[in-house]
Design a protein around this motif. Structure first.
Motif, PDB file in Angstrom:
ATOM      1  N   ALA A   1       0.840  -1.208   0.000  1.00  0.00           N
ATOM      2  CA  ALA A   1       0.000   0.000   0.000  1.00  0.00           C
ATOM      3  C   ALA A   1       0.866   1.245   0.000  1.00  0.00           C
ATOM      4  CB  ALA A   1      -0.923  -0.013   1.219  1.00  0.00           C
ATOM      5  N   SER A   2       1.993   1.191   0.720  1.00  0.00           N
ATOM      6  CA  SER A   2       2.895   2.343   0.775  1.00  0.00           C
ATOM      7  C   SER A   2       3.494   2.655  -0.586  1.00  0.00           C
ATOM      8  CB  SER A   2       4.015   2.066   1.788  1.00  0.00           C
ATOM      9  OG  SER A   2       4.930   3.140   1.833  1.00  0.00           O
ATOM     10  N   LEU A   3       3.812   1.629  -1.370  1.00  0.00           N
ATOM     11  CA  LEU A   3       4.400   1.873  -2.697  1.00  0.00           C
ATOM     12  C   LEU A   3       3.339   2.144  -3.761  1.00  0.00           C
ATOM     13  CD1 LEU A   3       4.152  -0.855  -4.719  1.00  0.00           C
ATOM     14  CD2 LEU A   3       5.816  -1.731  -3.095  1.00  0.00           C
ATOM     15  N   GLY A   4       2.059   2.108  -3.364  1.00  0.00           N
ATOM     16  CA  GLY A   4       0.984   2.485  -4.279  1.00  0.00           C
ATOM     17  C   GLY A   4       0.543   1.384  -5.213  1.00  0.00           C
ATOM     18  N   LEU A   5       0.474   0.147  -4.727  1.00  0.00           N
ATOM     19  CA  LEU A   5       0.025  -0.968  -5.559  1.00  0.00           C
ATOM     20  C   LEU A   5      -1.462  -0.815  -5.889  1.00  0.00           C
ATOM     21  CD1 LEU A   5       1.067  -3.857  -6.617  1.00  0.00           C
ATOM     22  CD2 LEU A   5      -0.320  -4.740  -4.726  1.00  0.00           C
ATOM     23  N   PRO A   6      -1.874  -1.003  -7.148  1.00  0.00           N
ATOM     24  CA  PRO A   6      -3.309  -0.977  -7.468  1.00  0.00           C
ATOM     25  C   PRO A   6      -4.081  -1.977  -6.614  1.00  0.00           C
ATOM     26  CG  PRO A   6      -2.012  -0.921  -9.476  1.00  0.00           C
ATOM     27  CD  PRO A   6      -1.042  -1.130  -8.351  1.00  0.00           C
ATOM     28  N   GLY A   7      -5.236  -1.547  -6.133  1.00  0.00           N
ATOM     29  CA  GLY A   7      -6.017  -2.364  -5.218  1.00  0.00           C
ATOM     30  C   GLY A   7      -5.846  -1.943  -3.776  1.00  0.00           C
ATOM     31  N   SER A  50      -5.565  -5.350  11.657  1.00  0.00           N
ATOM     32  CA  SER A  50      -6.697  -5.730  10.794  1.00  0.00           C
ATOM     33  C   SER A  50      -7.622  -4.541  10.569  1.00  0.00           C
ATOM     34  CB  SER A  50      -7.480  -6.881  11.427  1.00  0.00           C
ATOM     35  OG  SER A  50      -6.668  -8.021  11.564  1.00  0.00           O
ATOM     36  N   CYS A  51      -7.834  -3.748  11.620  1.00  0.00           N
ATOM     37  CA  CYS A  51      -8.678  -2.545  11.492  1.00  0.00           C
ATOM     38  C   CYS A  51      -8.103  -1.564  10.470  1.00  0.00           C
ATOM     39  CB  CYS A  51      -8.814  -1.844  12.841  1.00  0.00           C
ATOM     40  SG  CYS A  51      -9.945  -2.670  13.983  1.00  0.00           S
ATOM     41  N   LEU A  66      -7.675  -1.691   1.970  1.00  0.00           N
ATOM     42  CA  LEU A  66      -8.136  -2.507   0.848  1.00  0.00           C
ATOM     43  C   LEU A  66      -9.474  -2.014   0.300  1.00  0.00           C
ATOM     44  CD1 LEU A  66      -7.194  -6.087   2.110  1.00  0.00           C
ATOM     45  CD2 LEU A  66      -6.226  -4.881   0.140  1.00  0.00           C
ATOM     46  N   PHE A  67     -10.385  -1.660   1.208  1.00  0.00           N
ATOM     47  CA  PHE A  67     -11.726  -1.239   0.785  1.00  0.00           C
ATOM     48  C   PHE A  67     -11.661  -0.005  -0.116  1.00  0.00           C
ATOM     49  CE2 PHE A  67     -15.564   1.342   1.383  1.00  0.00           C
ATOM     50  CZ  PHE A  67     -16.537   0.438   0.985  1.00  0.00           C
ATOM     51  N   TYR A  79     -12.675   0.530  -3.858  1.00  0.00           N
ATOM     52  CA  TYR A  79     -13.917   1.309  -3.966  1.00  0.00           C
ATOM     53  C   TYR A  79     -13.735   2.674  -3.292  1.00  0.00           C
ATOM     54  CZ  TYR A  79     -18.948   2.315  -3.826  1.00  0.00           C
ATOM     55  OH  TYR A  79     -20.186   2.884  -4.006  1.00  0.00           O
ATOM     56  N   PRO A  80     -13.077   3.623  -3.998  1.00  0.00           N
ATOM     57  CA  PRO A  80     -12.823   4.942  -3.396  1.00  0.00           C
ATOM     58  C   PRO A  80     -14.002   5.914  -3.455  1.00  0.00           C
ATOM     59  CG  PRO A  80     -11.851   4.837  -5.573  1.00  0.00           C
ATOM     60  CD  PRO A  80     -12.463   3.483  -5.331  1.00  0.00           C
ATOM     61  N   ASP A  81     -15.129   5.470  -4.014  1.00  0.00           N
ATOM     62  CA  ASP A  81     -16.272   6.372  -4.199  1.00  0.00           C
ATOM     63  C   ASP A  81     -16.701   7.117  -2.931  1.00  0.00           C
ATOM     64  OD1 ASP A  81     -16.316   5.843  -6.840  1.00  0.00           O
ATOM     65  OD2 ASP A  81     -18.409   5.202  -6.942  1.00  0.00           O
TER      66      ASP A  81
END
Length: 493
Positions: A381-387, A455-456, A462-463, A467-469
């Motif tokens: 997530a830190s390196l900006g992986l899609p998803g 986990s929190c 991930l969400f 789904y950034p909407d």
């Protein structure tokens, strides 16, 4: 709504802190302090979620506004939220209870006092994102220094006093000019009400100096190159919960300030100084990424990565493009979650081995697999992986940058590659490789509280990655109107 919901969000942690101050466990085990602090912060989080659900996303107007006279004829206590500020309030109320839970393993002495400092700090941080009066904003903005100074100075590492004073002096001195600017704005316009100042506008001949005065404060707090040197020291010496609050929330106060005040109050000056911001942002992205590659201390590496990520944020804000500003806000929210998670993962192994040096570790995947999987998610997530949420913000920022300045965008894109290099290099050395340190074989995997906290953080990362909407829908109207107002002001000058 007649109920003062924003004042409740600001005051509830202070009420919890006062309760802790006047109570003490008879057996001295601090269970009461932990539960009171946790209950207070969880209730505050639930209130902020209710605020988000009742928030009208179709308007850019400030909502839930409370306006009361404080100093007659001079300052009003005025608070309110729009689509930009509400997300930072939710981030603050989400991260704080996780910090409270994390102290089970990391803080061994004067826990009650530590929890009081965190609760007071939460109040001040929420106040910054709610304030609609420049003086009220300044008071909350600077008051947050005090509990963080104490957290680093009392509960920090071996060089805690030096780091605490360096943090305090850098950020305080940077803000002195902002105070002078606020007084000047009152002298020029007769008000410090942010909404009125948006309507009145500030004379062009004053904007450059006032912009620079605000910039002096926000640049230090962001932190931008070259006034970033306090951050690695503060992170390395701070306890885990202190590092989490510093990276996840405190750095975002300056990014929010750039959007709310630098763009909103000084549109002409923002155009003038955009090349300066671009230059400093690109240097921060490249230079601090290269420094991160050379670090042997895990916390210091993540601290330098924060400087690089905030370089993307300042770059996106001053593209003055819809995608750029929206990307910056999402990047700040994402970085708040990811940096908090990374500092907590460092805290997990530090609590067991009492070392932050990368060379201490290696081969952890065969000893603590649950930890290794979650650490991998946060590294990606830190390196900006899609998803992951990290991708959304960086992608939008670079889209905005390509629209505004192709060369700057290309250079900044190199930072994405360097970001992948230092975070994967960190993960490889800590988690993979041979298990040469015999002491590592005795390590225990995540306990229940650690697993719950990480986990929190993993869920929203991930969400919002897929789904950034919910984030985009909240900020879209406010950002659109901010840009339209900015362009209108530029055209009329």
């Amino acid at each position: 709504m007649n109920f003062p919901i924003l004042s409740s969000l600001i005051l509830l942690p202070i009420v919890g802190a006062l309760f802790l101050f006047f109570t003490k466990d008879k057996d001295g085990n601090n269970y009461t302090a932990k539960y009171v602090a946790l209950f207070t912060t969880v209730v505050n989080f639930l209130i902020s979620i209710y605020l988000w659900f009742t928030f009208d996303q179709s308007t850019s107007s400030f909502q839930f506004v409370e306006d009361r006279t404080w100093i007659e004829g001079f300052i009003n206590y005025k608070v309110g939220v729009d689509g930009i500020s509400i997300l930072f309030i939710i981030l603050t109320t989400f991260i704080t209870p996780l910090c409270i839970i994390s102290v089970n393993n990391s803080v061994k002495n004067r826990l009650r006092d530590f929890l009081i400092a965190i609760l007071i700090m939460e109040s001040f941080m929420i106040g910054v994102f709610c304030a609609l009066d420049l003086v009220v904003f300044y008071l909350f903005f600077e008051a947050g220094l005090i509990p963080m100074f104490l957290i680093i100075g009392i509960w920090g590492g071996a060089r805690r006093v030096y780091s605490a004073f360096k943090f305090f002096l850098y950020t305080l001195l940077g803000s002195v000019l902002m105070l002078v600017a606020i007084i000047s704005i009152y002298w020029i316009t007769g008000t410090t009400d942010v909404v009125q100042l948006y309507e009145i506008g500030i004379d062009v001949k004053y904007q450059n100096l006032l912009w620079l005065a605000f910039f002096s404060s926000f640049a230090v707090k962001t932190p931008m190159w070259p006034v970033h040197t306090w951050l690695p020291d503060a992170h390395v010496e701070a306890p885990t919960a202190g590092s989490v609050l510093l990276a996840a929330i405190l750095l975002k106060m300056a990014g929010y300030g750039f959007i709310r005040f630098s763009l909103g109050l000084f549109p002409v000056a923002s155009e003038v100084f955009t090349p300066l911001i671009y230059t400093l942002s690109v240097i921060a992205i490249i230079f601090t990424s290269l420094i991160a590659l050379m670090q042997e201390d895990m916390k210091k590496l993540i601290a330098y990565s924060s400087v690089a990520h905030m370089g993307f944020v300042t770059l996106g804000i001053f593209t003055l493009q819809q995608q750029g500003i929206e990307g910056s806000i999402i990047q700040m929210i994402s970085h708040g979650l990811v940096s908090a998670a990374l500092f907590l993962t460092v805290g997990v192994v530090y609590d067991r081995m009492h070392s932050r040096l990368i060379s201490t570790y290696g081969g952890l995947v065969s000893v603590i697999p649950k930890y290794s999987i979650l650490f991998m998610l946060f590294a990606l997530a830190s390196l900006g992986l899609p998803g992951t949420s990290g991708f959304i913000g960086e992608f939008l920022i670079l889209m905005g940058a390509f629209k505004d300045n192709f060369l700057v965008a290309v250079i900044a894109s190199i930072g994405v590659i360097l970001g992948a290099a230092y975070i994967l290099w960190l993960y490889k050395r800590v988690v993979f490789g041979k298990l040469t340190n015999e002491d590592l074989k005795k390590m225990l995997d995540l306990n229940r509280s650690e697993y719950f906290i990480l986990s929190c953080l993993a869920v929203p990362i991930l969400f919002f990655g897929f789904y950034p909407d919910p984030l985009i829908n909240t900020i879209e109207v406010s950002v659109t109107d901010l840009i339209n107002a900015h362009n209108t002001n530029i055209a009329s000058k």
